[in-house]
Scaffold this active site. Structure first.
Site, mmCIF file in Angstrom:
data_model
loop_
_atom_site.group_PDB
_atom_site.id
_atom_site.type_symbol
_atom_site.label_atom_id
_atom_site.label_comp_id
_atom_site.label_asym_id
_atom_site.label_seq_id
_atom_site.Cartn_x
_atom_site.Cartn_y
_atom_site.Cartn_z
ATOM 1 N N GLU A 166 -11.582 13.466 14.014
ATOM 2 C CA GLU A 166 -10.915 13.550 12.890
ATOM 3 C C GLU A 166 -11.938 14.339 11.588
ATOM 4 O OE1 GLU A 166 -10.084 10.654 10.261
ATOM 5 O OE2 GLU A 166 -9.066 9.052 11.008
ATOM 6 N N ASP A 182 -6.969 4.797 9.518
ATOM 7 C CA ASP A 182 -8.347 4.630 8.956
ATOM 8 C C ASP A 182 -8.417 2.970 8.456
ATOM 9 O OD1 ASP A 182 -8.659 6.838 10.427
ATOM 10 O OD2 ASP A 182 -8.044 7.782 8.651
ATOM 11 N N HIS A 227 0.887 -1.249 0.083
ATOM 12 C CA HIS A 227 -0.022 0.291 -0.346
ATOM 13 C C HIS A 227 1.036 0.566 -0.008
ATOM 14 C CE1 HIS A 227 -4.679 -0.934 0.389
ATOM 15 N NE2 HIS A 227 -4.104 -2.039 0.164
#
Length: 510
Positions: A258, A145, A76
């Protein structure tokens, strides 16, 4: 000899009926990453079963002129950071899957002392979550997240989410590491044992060692989460409230804070529909104040509920009462703790359905000082990005005091800084990828031209001058010294483009 070793390693990695040569099949998967912007074909992929296998691969690379080694978790990275052109790629997921049991509980039960999880560097945070909660009723305090990232991968960068303001980033939530350094030695390090290596590796972009095991502190896992979102038309009021929330004392603080910017329109990806929770709730634009601009802001908070707690809805309402959000544009839901932490999985499922998951992702992640965030909003978010980015535009504050300055992570000055994450999902018919990459470059140039105190998160630079500017003079000297100490041949993490591979003649005896 080295070529024979590479062939054996690659062949062992692939099933016999893969339908193509093992080295080629393995190499293709490791030649790119989630970003889809860079391609770098390795000579072979090694799937280690132990830290000794990792050490053997690094020692073997040291004996072959010019050969490099990259550790790849779940692939990723977004700019080829985990690739190795013509080198060896270590598939760290194989290391995690080869261990039985994959994770072990250290300390606790019955003793009353601290609890830890010993986990392989290639384990996914999602796996840590499910193992901890379902097996022991325990969980780490700090998350990202998206949980389908590896432990070693996020610890090599920082690891941030809405819990970071309170519990610190993931690099501040580690008790011990097992690391294979660039000289092929396996070392166990912690704040009290080999602390220089421990802190070098945390946020070290893979430059000093491969994390093969991490000891993560655990705490009692919540049972439920009261999750809420509120909307702002004013960026000044949004940031004032967000900064007030993250500086509250622990007994009056949320567990998660957030926020994100979104477009003042009915666009299903960039606009109002991205805000409501649960999904069936309705966003009523008639409640927005007259003169609301093209960009709005959503503040997102969560309060954890433990099995012996009372309902948290009243507490959340009380804690949010002083906020200056648009009244009537409030959304809330009670969800399970694991479901809350796994919420991005639903985004992934939809992105896979519409094809954007496999498209390029020209993402840009920045840390921007609170001193400059209002100017950044005017110039970038309301300027360059006013039409949205076909993905989330995260903007939320963190506290520098929660980060240990001994780690390798570069941060802005000042106690409060913001994560700005531009997470583009390229949709058919949208701007060409090269246009989006160019826009990212324009944003970085604007930050420098305007004198914003900022740092790239997941940095990608070319050349010593740019990296030295990223770290600053003193931290860059320390970074270079650590590289010489722990990876003298510059074998590790070549995809970061920081240090060129040194000739084998300069190495110590391996």
């Amino acid at each position: 000899m080295m070529l024979a070793y590479m062939d054996r390693a690659a062949a062992a990695a692939e099933p016999e009926d893969a339908g193509e040569p093992a080295a080629v099949a393995a190499g293709c998967a490791a030649a790119t990453d989630f970003g889809g912007l860079v391609s770098a074909m390795p000579a072979a992929v090694v799937r280690p079963a132990s830290a000794d296998d990792v050490a053997s691969a690094i020692r073997a690379a040291a004996l072959t002129e010019g050969l490099t080694v990259a550790a790849r978790g779940n692939g990723h990275s977004v700019a080829g950071q985990a690739t190795a052109e013509g080198g060896l790629v270590l598939d760290m997921r194989a290391l995690a899957l080869s261990r039985r049991p994959q994770m072990q509980l250290v300390g606790c039960p019955g003793g009353g002392g601290p609890c830890f999880a010993d986990v392989p560097g290639g384990a996914l945070w999602e796996e840590v979550l499910h193992w901890g909660v379902k097996t022991h009723g325990l969980a780490p305090a700090s998350w990202t997240d998206y949980l389908r990232l590896t432990v070693g991968g996020t610890l090599s960068n920082g690891g941030v989410s809405g819990q970071s303001f309170r519990f610190g980033p993931q690099v501040s939530n580690v008790a011990e590491l097992e690391v294979v350094t660039g000289d092929g030695e396996c070392r166990v390090c912690s704040p009290s044992s080999h602390p220089d290596l421990f802190f070098a590796v945390l946020g070290g972009l893979g430059q000093f060692g491969v994390i093969t095991r991490a000891r993560i502190p655990l705490r009692r896992a919540p049972q439920q989460v009261r999750w809420a979102r509120v909307v702002y038309a004013s960026f000044a009021e949004y940031t004032a409230d967000a900064e007030w929330l993250v500086t509250r004392p622990p007994d009056a603080a949320f567990d998660y804070v957030e926020g994100f910017a979104f477009v003042n329109s009915d666009d299903p990806v960039n606009g109002w529909p991205s805000v409501p929770i649960p999904g069936g709730a309705r966003f009523d634009p008639a409640l927005l104040p007259a003169g609301a601009g093209p960009v709005l802001y959503c503040l997102e908070v969560a309060l954890y509920r433990y099995p012996d707690d009372e309902d948290k809805a009243a507490a959340v309402s009380r804690m949010m009462a002083p906020l200056k959000h648009v009244r009537g544009l409030e959304f809330a839901a009670d969800v399970g703790y694991v479901d809350f932490l796994s919420r991005v999985n639903r985004v992934e499922e939809e992105a896979r359905r519409n094809g954007s998951w496999d498209a390029p992702h020209p993402w840009l992640n920045l840390f921007v000082s609170a001193r400059d965030i209002a100017d950044f909003d005017r110039a970038v978010i309301k300027g360059m990005l006013a039409d949205g980015i076909d993905g989330p535009m995260l903007v939320y504050p963190m506290l520098k005091s929660k980060w240990d300055p001994n780690t390798s992570v570069a941060l802005p000055e000042g106690e409060i800084f913001y994560l700005v994450a531009l997470l583009r999902f390229c949709r058919g018919g949208g701007p060409a990828v090269d246009e989006l990459v160019a826009q990212n470059g324009a944003i970085l140039r604007a930050c420098r031209a305007n004198g914003y105190d900022h740092k790239a998160y997941f940095p990608s630079y070319r050349g010593e001058a740019e990296w030295a500017r990223h770290f600053g003079a003193a931290r860059w000297r320390r970074f270079v010294e650590r590289k010489a100490r722990y990876d003298p041949l510059a074998i590790l993490a070549p995809g970061q483009k920081i240090f060129p591979r040194a000739p084998a003649s300069v190495a110590v005896q391996l």
